[in-house]
Design a protein around this motif. Structure first.
Motif, mmCIF file in Angstrom:
data_model
loop_
_atom_site.group_PDB
_atom_site.id
_atom_site.type_symbol
_atom_site.label_atom_id
_atom_site.label_comp_id
_atom_site.label_asym_id
_atom_site.label_seq_id
_atom_site.Cartn_x
_atom_site.Cartn_y
_atom_site.Cartn_z
ATOM 1 N N GLY A 156 0.821 -1.225 0.000
ATOM 2 C CA GLY A 156 0.000 0.000 0.000
ATOM 3 C C GLY A 156 0.841 1.254 0.000
ATOM 4 N N ASN A 157 0.368 2.232 0.769
ATOM 5 C CA ASN A 157 1.035 3.544 0.853
ATOM 6 C C ASN A 157 1.467 3.784 2.296
ATOM 7 N N ILE A 158 2.628 4.379 2.463
ATOM 8 C CA ILE A 158 3.161 4.580 3.821
ATOM 9 C C ILE A 158 3.649 6.017 3.984
ATOM 10 N N ILE A 159 3.295 6.618 5.113
ATOM 11 C CA ILE A 159 3.703 7.993 5.417
ATOM 12 C C ILE A 159 4.471 7.990 6.734
ATOM 13 N N ALA A 160 5.676 8.554 6.744
ATOM 14 C CA ALA A 160 6.454 8.597 7.990
ATOM 15 C C ALA A 160 5.845 9.631 8.935
ATOM 16 N N VAL A 161 5.733 9.267 10.191
ATOM 17 C CA VAL A 161 5.210 10.202 11.194
ATOM 18 C C VAL A 161 6.083 10.177 12.447
ATOM 19 N N ASP A 162 5.930 11.254 13.212
ATOM 20 C CA ASP A 162 6.701 11.408 14.434
ATOM 21 C C ASP A 162 5.768 11.998 15.487
ATOM 22 N N GLU A 163 5.851 11.466 16.705
ATOM 23 C CA GLU A 163 4.944 11.946 17.756
ATOM 24 C C GLU A 163 5.406 13.316 18.257
ATOM 25 N N VAL A 164 4.480 14.283 18.337
ATOM 26 C CA VAL A 164 4.840 15.610 18.861
ATOM 27 C C VAL A 164 3.964 15.920 20.076
ATOM 28 N N ASP A 182 -2.913 3.247 18.788
ATOM 29 C CA ASP A 182 -2.172 2.063 18.322
ATOM 30 C C ASP A 182 -0.749 2.100 18.867
ATOM 31 N N ALA A 183 -0.314 0.973 19.451
ATOM 32 C CA ALA A 183 0.992 1.003 20.101
ATOM 33 C C ALA A 183 2.145 0.749 19.135
ATOM 34 N N GLY A 184 1.956 -0.078 18.118
ATOM 35 C CA GLY A 184 3.052 -0.479 17.222
ATOM 36 C C GLY A 184 3.481 0.659 16.303
ATOM 37 N N PRO A 185 4.529 0.406 15.501
ATOM 38 C CA PRO A 185 5.014 1.462 14.605
ATOM 39 C C PRO A 185 4.087 1.738 13.419
ATOM 40 N N LEU A 186 3.244 0.756 13.016
ATOM 41 C CA LEU A 186 2.355 0.968 11.868
ATOM 42 C C LEU A 186 0.942 1.284 12.335
ATOM 43 N N VAL A 187 0.396 2.380 11.841
ATOM 44 C CA VAL A 187 -0.938 2.820 12.256
ATOM 45 C C VAL A 187 -1.793 2.986 11.002
ATOM 46 N N LYS A 188 -2.866 2.225 10.905
ATOM 47 C CA LYS A 188 -3.758 2.350 9.740
ATOM 48 C C LYS A 188 -4.416 3.735 9.769
ATOM 49 N N MET A 189 -4.434 4.388 8.600
ATOM 50 C CA MET A 189 -4.941 5.769 8.552
ATOM 51 C C MET A 189 -6.291 5.857 7.866
ATOM 52 N N LYS A 190 -7.071 6.866 8.271
ATOM 53 C CA LYS A 190 -8.275 7.161 7.499
ATOM 54 C C LYS A 190 -8.288 8.610 6.991
ATOM 55 N N GLY A 191 -7.302 9.382 7.364
ATOM 56 C CA GLY A 191 -7.259 10.758 6.868
ATOM 57 C C GLY A 191 -6.054 11.524 7.380
ATOM 58 N N MET A 192 -6.008 12.788 6.987
ATOM 59 C CA MET A 192 -4.932 13.695 7.408
ATOM 60 C C MET A 192 -5.552 15.071 7.619
ATOM 61 N N LYS A 206 2.766 13.653 13.628
ATOM 62 C CA LYS A 206 3.109 14.672 12.629
ATOM 63 C C LYS A 206 3.649 14.023 11.344
ATOM 64 N N ILE A 207 3.180 14.491 10.206
ATOM 65 C CA ILE A 207 3.674 13.994 8.907
ATOM 66 C C ILE A 207 5.056 14.601 8.658
ATOM 67 N N THR A 208 6.034 13.736 8.309
ATOM 68 C CA THR A 208 7.432 14.155 8.389
ATOM 69 C C THR A 208 8.135 14.454 7.066
ATOM 70 N N GLY A 209 7.575 14.088 5.927
ATOM 71 C CA GLY A 209 8.286 14.400 4.674
ATOM 72 C C GLY A 209 8.933 13.200 4.012
ATOM 73 N N ARG A 210 8.476 12.012 4.371
ATOM 74 C CA ARG A 210 8.923 10.790 3.711
ATOM 75 C C ARG A 210 7.678 9.966 3.397
ATOM 76 N N TYR A 211 7.566 9.538 2.143
ATOM 77 C CA TYR A 211 6.364 8.807 1.717
ATOM 78 C C TYR A 211 6.768 7.636 0.829
ATOM 79 N N ILE A 212 5.981 6.557 0.885
ATOM 80 C CA ILE A 212 6.049 5.510 -0.144
ATOM 81 C C ILE A 212 4.646 5.473 -0.747
ATOM 82 N N ALA A 249 0.419 5.024 8.553
ATOM 83 C CA ALA A 249 1.426 5.924 9.099
ATOM 84 C C ALA A 249 2.491 5.034 9.724
ATOM 85 N N PHE A 250 3.748 5.437 9.595
ATOM 86 C CA PHE A 250 4.835 4.638 10.154
ATOM 87 C C PHE A 250 5.643 5.494 11.122
ATOM 88 N N LYS A 251 5.638 5.061 12.396
ATOM 89 C CA LYS A 251 6.405 5.804 13.415
ATOM 90 C C LYS A 251 7.854 5.341 13.324
#
Ligand code: UTP
Length: 294
Positions: A156-164, A182-192, A206-212, A249-251
């Motif tokens: 699928g699609n992956i967006i890097a995120v960081d907790e702020v 969600d505790a793990g590094p991968l969080v299923k998203m429904k929006g931004m 926070k969306i960080t500027g790295r995407y697949i 989202a990927f932490k």
């Protein structure tokens, strides 16, 4: 599942927030301690196995193309003077033959439009987008490498995120998770959501500027109307793609530094100096000395 082999690096923006430094020097080429910001980002992508780099450039960005080329006269001179260590560093900066393509965004119409300019060069395969004014110091592997590993599990699609911290969520784009907490590094998203009010933010991620991304995003970018700031936004096209494809989202583990703002650039510079494998300790003494002088 097709592997992630190509990356888009949009470098056509004006960098107005860091003017006048960026009047004649591309923002992505600003020095962050001992190398241009872009070098850190390319190294991050190479560590992730990226084989082909598509730079979306604009007028006044020639320095970028030169930087990744062979510097024939310089290398010959360094060789003659037996400056082997610095020669090795200069050579390591160049990309392998055929590994870089350059296309021009004729007008800076927005990040989404810049990514669309890379459509033909990417073709029908998943690809990475790295915002080159953000340096990510990944922990245990580069940020994009961590993302590619996660992609190989879930696709699928992956967006890097960081907790702020909650009180700063209103400064960023944050993701809207399917399930909160969600505790793990991968969080299923429904929006931004872009810069939500502190009490209404759907998450602190926070969306960080790295995407697949999957190549179908190009069809949506081609029909995307201008959004925030009158620009064609990548976020808007991703949001539309989310109705037919999975987004996670990927932490990532690590820390990101934004070079697109004067004070954050200073932070990035100091952080990269401190993280330098050989000069870090000396850089720390220099910074402490500056603070003492007041
Ligand atoms: P930014 O919004 O941070 O860059 O976009 P900017 O527009 O240069 O910055 P300001 O707001 O004027 O200070 C993130 C990345 O996307 C590229 C930029 O070069 C930057 O690396 N970009 C942005 C494009 O390539 N084209 C665009 O139309 C907009």
């Amino acid at each position: 599942m097709k592997p992630v082999r190509k990356a888009v690096l949009p470098v056509a923006g004006f960098g107005t927030r860091v003017l006048p430094a960026t009047k004649a020097v591309p923002k992505e080429m600003l020095t962050v301690f001992d190398r241009p910001a872009l070098q850190y980002v390319v190294d991050e992508a190479r560590e992730a196995g990226i084989e082909h780099f598509v730079f979306v450039t604009g007028r006044g960005k020639q320095a970028i193309e030169d930087y990744f080329d062979k510097a024939f006269e310089l290398e010959t001179t360094l060789e003659a003077k037996k400056k082997d260590a610095i020669l090795a560093e200069v050579r390591a900066a160049a990309l392998p033959p055929g590994a870089a393509s350059f296309t021009r965004q004729q007008a800076a119409l927005g990040l989404g439009h810049a990514v669309l300019c890379a459509r033909d060069m990417i073709g029908d395969e998943p690809f990475a987008v790295l915002l080159p004014d953000v340096i990510v110091n990944g922990k245990g592997g580069s940020c994009l490498k961590q993302m590619v590993d996660a992609y190989n599990e879930v696709g699928g699609n992956i967006i890097a995120v960081d907790e702020v911290p909650q009180e700063r969520v209103n400064q960023y784009g944050v993701i809207d998770p399917v399930t909160a907490g969600d505790a793990g590094p991968l969080v299923k998203m429904k929006g931004m959501v872009e810069k939500p009010p502190i009490d209404k933010a759907p998450s602190r991620l926070k969306i960080t500027g790295r995407y697949i991304l999957q190549p179908q995003v190009f069809d949506l970018l081609a029909t995307q109307t201008p959004g925030a700031g009158g620009e064609i936004q990548l976020t808007d096209a991703m949001q539309r793609l989310m109705s037919s494809q999975d987004f996670h989202a990927f932490k990532y583990a690590g820390q990101d530094y934004d070079c697109g703002d004067k004070l954050l650039y200073l932070e990035a510079f100091a952080a990269m100096a401190l993280a330098h494998p050989e000069l870090g300790a000396k850089a720390k003494a220099v910074l402490e000395g500056v603070l003492k002088k007041g």
